[in-house]
Design a protein around this motif. Structure first.
Motif, PDB file in Angstrom:
ATOM      1  N   MET A   1     119.609   6.188  -7.529  1.00 37.99           N
ATOM      2  CA  MET A   1     119.631   5.492  -8.797  1.00 37.99           C
ATOM      3  C   MET A   1     118.230   5.032  -9.157  1.00 37.99           C
ATOM      4  SD  MET A   1     122.095   2.426  -9.860  1.00 37.99           S
ATOM      5  CE  MET A   1     121.771   1.436 -11.252  1.00 37.99           C
ATOM      6  N   PHE A   2     117.899   5.154 -10.404  1.00 34.04           N
ATOM      7  CA  PHE A   2     116.583   4.802 -10.910  1.00 34.04           C
ATOM      8  C   PHE A   2     116.475   3.281 -11.012  1.00 34.04           C
ATOM      9  CE2 PHE A   2     113.111   5.237 -14.035  1.00 34.04           C
ATOM     10  CZ  PHE A   2     112.420   6.276 -13.447  1.00 34.04           C
ATOM     11  N   PRO A   3     115.497   2.644 -10.325  1.00 30.96           N
ATOM     12  CA  PRO A   3     115.411   1.180 -10.353  1.00 30.96           C
ATOM     13  C   PRO A   3     115.019   0.649 -11.739  1.00 30.96           C
ATOM     14  CG  PRO A   3     113.583   2.106  -9.122  1.00 30.96           C
ATOM     15  CD  PRO A   3     114.483   3.241  -9.462  1.00 30.96           C
ATOM     16  N   ARG A   4     115.589  -0.475 -12.120  1.00 28.65           N
ATOM     17  CA  ARG A   4     115.337  -1.079 -13.435  1.00 28.65           C
ATOM     18  C   ARG A   4     113.860  -1.425 -13.610  1.00 28.65           C
ATOM     19  NH1 ARG A   4     118.517   0.217 -16.936  1.00 28.65           N
ATOM     20  NH2 ARG A   4     118.314  -1.645 -18.175  1.00 28.65           N
ATOM     21  N   GLN A   5     113.200  -1.854 -12.535  1.00 26.92           N
ATOM     22  CA  GLN A   5     111.785  -2.207 -12.632  1.00 26.92           C
ATOM     23  C   GLN A   5     110.947  -0.991 -13.018  1.00 26.92           C
ATOM     24  OE1 GLN A   5     113.774  -2.853 -10.037  1.00 26.92           O
ATOM     25  NE2 GLN A   5     113.738  -5.056  -9.655  1.00 26.92           N
ATOM     26  N   SER A   6     111.276   0.165 -12.446  1.00 28.85           N
ATOM     27  CA  SER A   6     110.564   1.395 -12.800  1.00 28.85           C
ATOM     28  C   SER A   6     110.828   1.770 -14.254  1.00 28.85           C
ATOM     29  CB  SER A   6     110.988   2.550 -11.894  1.00 28.85           C
ATOM     30  OG  SER A   6     110.509   2.368 -10.597  1.00 28.85           O
ATOM     31  N   VAL A   7     112.062   1.609 -14.688  1.00 32.63           N
ATOM     32  CA  VAL A   7     112.403   1.918 -16.080  1.00 32.63           C
ATOM     33  C   VAL A   7     111.544   1.076 -17.017  1.00 32.63           C
ATOM     34  CG1 VAL A   7     114.229   1.736 -17.820  1.00 32.63           C
ATOM     35  CG2 VAL A   7     114.759   2.646 -15.567  1.00 32.63           C
ATOM     36  N   TRP A   8     111.450  -0.223 -16.729  1.00 26.63           N
ATOM     37  CA  TRP A   8     110.701  -1.099 -17.615  1.00 26.63           C
ATOM     38  C   TRP A   8     109.202  -0.848 -17.532  1.00 26.63           C
ATOM     39  CZ3 TRP A   8     112.251  -3.216 -21.778  1.00 26.63           C
ATOM     40  CH2 TRP A   8     113.608  -3.460 -21.943  1.00 26.63           C
ATOM     41  N   LEU A   9     108.673  -0.578 -16.352  1.00 29.75           N
ATOM     42  CA  LEU A   9     107.249  -0.265 -16.249  1.00 29.75           C
ATOM     43  C   LEU A   9     106.907   0.999 -17.042  1.00 29.75           C
ATOM     44  CD1 LEU A   9     106.459  -1.111 -12.533  1.00 29.75           C
ATOM     45  CD2 LEU A   9     105.355  -2.104 -14.542  1.00 29.75           C
TER      46      LEU A   9
END
Length: 136
Positions: A1-9
């Motif tokens: 699963m793609f981490p939310r922190q990476s999505v936002w960065l």
């Protein structure tokens, strides 16, 4: 699963790409059709937006997602540290850009640099722990 922190960065880095490219287009338009000689004072801001706003967060977001995972419940380490990385880096970058280029208050620009460094150090800690534990 793609981490939310990476999505936002990565999302934030793409916003900075749009802003930096728009400023660069304006600078190039000024080179072809002289709109104002004062616009060249924004050249360092253009570089700052593209390098520190686009390039570095894109690398951090991608690396945070791609580095080896722990074999545990929290595969990428501390969740609050990852959010701290995102918030401190981006808040520091905005503070630095505003205080360096728009409202020149050097002490607050230095605080922005400090927050950026805290975000980068947090990223390095999160990545380092995962790389070291992978081989153990």
């Amino acid at each position: 699963m793609f981490p939310r922190q990476s999505v936002w960065l990565i999302r934030i880095s793409l916003i900075y790409l749009l802003a930096g490219s728009s400023l660069g287009a304006l600078l190039m338009l000024n080179k072809a059709y002289v709109l104002s000689p004062e616009i060249w004072k924004f050249l360092p801001l253009h570089f700052t937006i593209l390098i520190w706003g686009f390039f570095i967060p894109l690398i951090m977001g991608t690396a945070y997602w791609m580095f080896p995972k722990y074999l545990s419940i929290h595969p990428r380490g501390s969740n609050w540290q990852a959010w701290w990385m995102v918030y401190s880096y981006n808040l520091g970058l905005v503070l630095y850009m505003v205080m360096k280029f728009l409202v020149p208050i050097e002490s607050l620009a230095l605080m922005g640099k400090f927050l950026m460094i805290l975000g980068l150090v947090t990223f390095m800690k999160l990545a380092w722990d995962r790389v070291i534990s992978y081989n153990i």
